[in-house]
Design an enzyme around this catalytic site. Structure first.
Site, PDB file in Angstrom:
ATOM      1  N   HIS B 140       0.643  -1.082  -0.052  1.00  0.00           N
ATOM      2  CA  HIS B 140      -0.008   0.010   0.179  1.00  0.00           C
ATOM      3  C   HIS B 140       0.999   1.345  -0.080  1.00  0.00           C
ATOM      4  CE1 HIS B 140      -2.695   2.868   1.778  1.00  0.00           C
ATOM      5  NE2 HIS B 140      -3.602   2.065   1.298  1.00  0.00           N
ATOM      6  N   ASP B 217       2.972  -4.643   8.036  1.00  0.00           N
ATOM      7  CA  ASP B 217       1.821  -3.835   8.115  1.00  0.00           C
ATOM      8  C   ASP B 217       0.584  -4.932   7.792  1.00  0.00           C
ATOM      9  OD1 ASP B 217      -0.356  -2.622   6.910  1.00  0.00           O
ATOM     10  OD2 ASP B 217       0.501  -1.949   4.898  1.00  0.00           O
ATOM     11  N   GLN B 220      -4.534  -5.496   6.725  1.00  0.00           N
ATOM     12  CA  GLN B 220      -5.647  -6.156   6.099  1.00  0.00           C
ATOM     13  C   GLN B 220      -5.479  -7.599   6.844  1.00  0.00           C
ATOM     14  OE1 GLN B 220      -7.883  -5.272   4.435  1.00  0.00           O
ATOM     15  NE2 GLN B 220      -7.087  -3.236   3.708  1.00  0.00           N
ATOM     16  N   LYS B 243     -10.687  -0.755  10.444  1.00  0.00           N
ATOM     17  CA  LYS B 243     -10.773  -1.874   9.682  1.00  0.00           C
ATOM     18  C   LYS B 243     -10.881  -3.092  10.474  1.00  0.00           C
ATOM     19  CE  LYS B 243      -7.329  -0.201   6.320  1.00  0.00           C
ATOM     20  NZ  LYS B 243      -7.995   0.200   5.165  1.00  0.00           N
ATOM     21  N   CYS B 381      -4.710   2.632  -3.743  1.00  0.00           N
ATOM     22  CA  CYS B 381      -3.398   2.978  -2.956  1.00  0.00           C
ATOM     23  C   CYS B 381      -2.409   1.860  -3.369  1.00  0.00           C
ATOM     24  CB  CYS B 381      -3.755   3.163  -1.508  1.00  0.00           C
ATOM     25  SG  CYS B 381      -4.737   4.370  -1.130  1.00  0.00           S
TER      26      CYS B 381
HETATM   27  C1  LIG Z   1      -2.285  -2.962   3.398  1.00  0.00           C
HETATM   28  C2  LIG Z   1      -2.567  -1.661   3.876  1.00  0.00           C
HETATM   29  N1  LIG Z   1      -1.679  -1.013   4.792  1.00  0.00           N
HETATM   30  C3  LIG Z   1      -2.022   0.322   5.138  1.00  0.00           C
HETATM   31  C4  LIG Z   1      -3.117   0.930   5.066  1.00  0.00           C
HETATM   32  C5  LIG Z   1      -3.480   2.210   5.638  1.00  0.00           C
HETATM   33  O1  LIG Z   1      -4.255   2.153   6.764  1.00  0.00           O
HETATM   34  P1  LIG Z   1      -5.026   3.622   7.187  1.00  0.00           P
HETATM   35  O2  LIG Z   1      -5.321   4.421   6.229  1.00  0.00           O
HETATM   36  O3  LIG Z   1      -5.855   3.214   8.051  1.00  0.00           O
HETATM   37  O4  LIG Z   1      -3.660   4.415   7.954  1.00  0.00           O
HETATM   38  C6  LIG Z   1      -4.198   0.156   4.411  1.00  0.00           C
HETATM   39  C7  LIG Z   1      -5.643   0.960   4.263  1.00  0.00           C
HETATM   40  O5  LIG Z   1      -6.302   0.645   3.307  1.00  0.00           O
HETATM   41  C8  LIG Z   1      -3.773  -1.062   3.813  1.00  0.00           C
HETATM   42  O6  LIG Z   1      -4.849  -1.850   3.421  1.00  0.00           O
END
Ligand SMILES: Cc1ncc(COP(=O)(O)O)c(C=O)c1O
Lengths: 150, 423
Positions: B140, B217, B220, B243, B381
């Site tokens: 992401h 990270d 998900q 999430k 993203c």
């Molecule tokens: C794999 C992954 N990393 C990071 C994020 C970023 O999360 P947040 O926007 O809640 O900080 C997301 C959110 O879509 C994600 O799917």
């Protein structure tokens, strides 16, 4: 007609399938790239301007049906017009997309572009339809290379 | 018993016993009773954010109605109450991740802030010019850009683990990327664009053999499977509350105590200090050193309620059930001509990305929306992932344990309608 079929009218689907003026323009003297970060639509608009008249106009890129059809119809409707006319049409198109004009009202002189009026029921799609116009405006003004709908 | 909305479609999910009472679970989520454009809402955008059970909503309400006070500073009743709840949630998160100590749990705004914290605090302290950080091709943007910013600041370099056409990381290539200059590995546990579950156990093992720390990270992963940071032995783990059926604006960064202790503060302000004079400031102990200013107290407490809620259902049951939904959806969508699924890893969780020949994902999204089906259309993203697969965008359905086989059927019918419109 449902809002959905008003959005995806035959004419729009046709321009999406076979976009007009969909190629690069070798002798363009104005050019700009536009980009919609929300959905990844990307477009390059090429214009050949002589004495303030749009002699040739074309586009390239990838995008949804709405952005492609809008770009295609834009190029169709601007060939031979002055840049001032293009600018004025941009304003009217923008108003239409935002639902601020009645497409049935001829005084706005939207011509064929009026088929895009259904977009106003889909706020998330207004940017798709206006991307090519924003990009054109950038090209004509040559303010900067990249237009963005954000 | 009347056939409640949300029971499993009879033709679907036959693969296993149904491990969850989904009809009852759906009752806990008020938003799922909604109609959009005159159709029952089918919410398949869980990877973007999940819906909230009533108990989370009630907790936020109760906090503001009866407990609201600032924490760690009042000597009055409400402040003590709020502080106790806030810190109790830290314990809940510790148990949720099976961390060894609660001081290893730092509250942040979300995954993004957690990663930025590590990049700016750990990275700026320990990275030198020429050092390398290894990420993967399916990250992401929030696990790419913070590292690029760090690289810019210290003259370090970003290296990227490639993936195959199914969306699986190439571990041999990964091994080759690890070297004397590698200062950190940062990878997604589960890809939000492809659904791939990465073999992070092995990734961590390889890195640790060379004494390289690993950030995971978990944005998900945390909502879909049991996470045990001690078993994984990861050095950092970040996830987002929103999430995980909790409020927006709150997330967690887990970090091993020895790392957190060696790191400088991320932001300066109240709560993160122990003594301030104009000559020198003494920083507070961990985790408070990283929690400058008044935090999102309600969010933390709401996250606690969300963690209680999912733990009550059980993440093993969640993972098993969602696996059935994903398998059913994959099978059903695969029957549609011209539909290509992007991301066919053997190990996948809850994400189904697809493209339709001749139809842009954005148009798919609009038609589906009018059928009540909420999906995401775009680059998620993860623009490098789109480039890797040669598509400008995908349509993505992402599932949670409150989704049903019937809803998958609605999705499939809606996709067929897309084909009719664009036929
Ligand atoms: C794999 C992954 N990393 C990071 C994020 C970023 O999360 P947040 O926007 O809640 O900080 C997301 C959110 O879509 C994600 O799917």
């Amino acid at each position: 007609m449902s809002e959905l079929s008003e959005l995806y009218q035959e004419v729009i689907l046709d321009h999406n399938k076979s976009p007009r003026n969909f190629h690069r323009l070798a002798d363009a003297n104005r050019r700009a790239e536009g980009y919609n970060p929300l959905c990844g639509d990307q477009i390059t608009v090429y214009v050949k301007v002589e004495d303030d008249v749009i002699k040739e106009i074309s586009f390239e890129g990838s995008g949804c049906a709405i952005s492609k059809a809008s770009a295609s119809m834009m190029t169709d409707s601007l060939k031979g017009r002055t840049t001032a006319e293009a600018e004025a049409l941009f304003d009217r198109v923008h108003k239409m997309l935002k639902g601020e004009v009645n497409p049935g009202d001829d005084s706005h002189d939207l011509g064929k572009l009026a088929v895009l009026s259904g977009v106003c029921h889909f706020p998330a799609r207004v940017k798709c339809a206006s991307l090519s116009w924003h990009t054109l405006r950038t090209a004509l003004k040559r303010e900067k290379e990249v237009a963005s709908t954000e | 018993m009347k056939p409640a909305q949300g029971v499993i479609a009879p033709q679907g999910l036959r693969t296993g016993r149904t491990v969850l009472d989904v009809a009852r679970i759906r009752e806990d989520f008020p938003i799922l009773k909604q109609q959009v454009h005159g159709k029952p809402l089918v919410y398949f955008d869980n990877a973007a954010t999940s819906q909230k059970p009533q108990v989370v909503i009630d907790t936020l309400n109760r906090y503001y109605a009866t407990e609201n006070a600032n924490i760690h500073r009042g000597i009055h009743f409400l402040s003590e109450l709020a502080t106790a709840e806030y810190e109790e949630t830290r314990n809940k998160v510790k148990r949720f991740l099976n961390a060894s100590e609660s001081r290893e749990i730092v509250f942040v705004r979300g995954t993004t802030e957690g990663i930025n914290l590590v990049a700016q605090s750990y990275g700026r302290r320990f990275f030198k010019e020429g050092d390398e950080v290894v990420i993967s091709a399916m990250e992401h943007h929030s696990n790419i850009v913070p590292w690029q910013m760090l690289c810019e600041q210290v003259g370090a370099r970003l290296r990227v683990i490639p993936m195959n056409h199914d969306g699986e990381l190439l571990l041999d290539e990964y091994e080759r990327l690890l070297g004397a200059r590698t200062k950190l590995v940062s990878v997604a546990h589960v890809s939000n664009a492809l659904g791939t579950i990465n073999p992070i156990g092995r990734i961590i093992e390889s890195a640790h053999r060379r004494n390289i720390p690993v950030l995971v990270d978990g944005a998900q992963a945390a909502p879909h499977m049991k996470v045990d940071v001690q078993e994984l032995d990861c050095d950092f783990y970040a996830f987002s509350g929103h999430k995980l059926f909790g409020p927006t604006g709150i997330g967690v960064l887990y970090g091993k105590a020895r790392h957190l202790e060696a790191m400088p503060p991320y932001q300066g302000g109240g709560d993160m200090i122990s003594l301030v004079t104009f000559e020198k400031t003494h920083y507070n102990i961990i985790p408070y050193k990283f929690e400058a200013g008044t935090p999102h107290i309600a969010g933390v407490i709401g996250l606690g309620a969300a963690i209680d809620y999912v733990s009550g259902i059980g993440l093993d049951a969640v993972a098993a059930y969602e696996g059935e939904v994903l398998a059913y959806a994959t099978a059903q969508l695969s029957t549609i001509q011209g539909l290509r699924i992007i991301g066919r890893a053997k190990e996948k969780a809850s994400v189904l990305s697809f493209v339709l020949e001749g139809v842009h994902p954005h148009d798919i999204g609009t038609v589906l929306d009018r059928e009540g089906v909420a999906i995401r259309a775009g680059h998620h993203c993860a623009m490098p992932v789109m480039q890797r697969f040669g598509v400008p965008a995908t349509a993505r359905a992402s599932f949670a344990f409150y989704n049903t086989g019937e809803e998958v059927d609605v999705l499939v019918r809606a996709v067929r309608k897309v084909l009719k419109v664009f036929g």
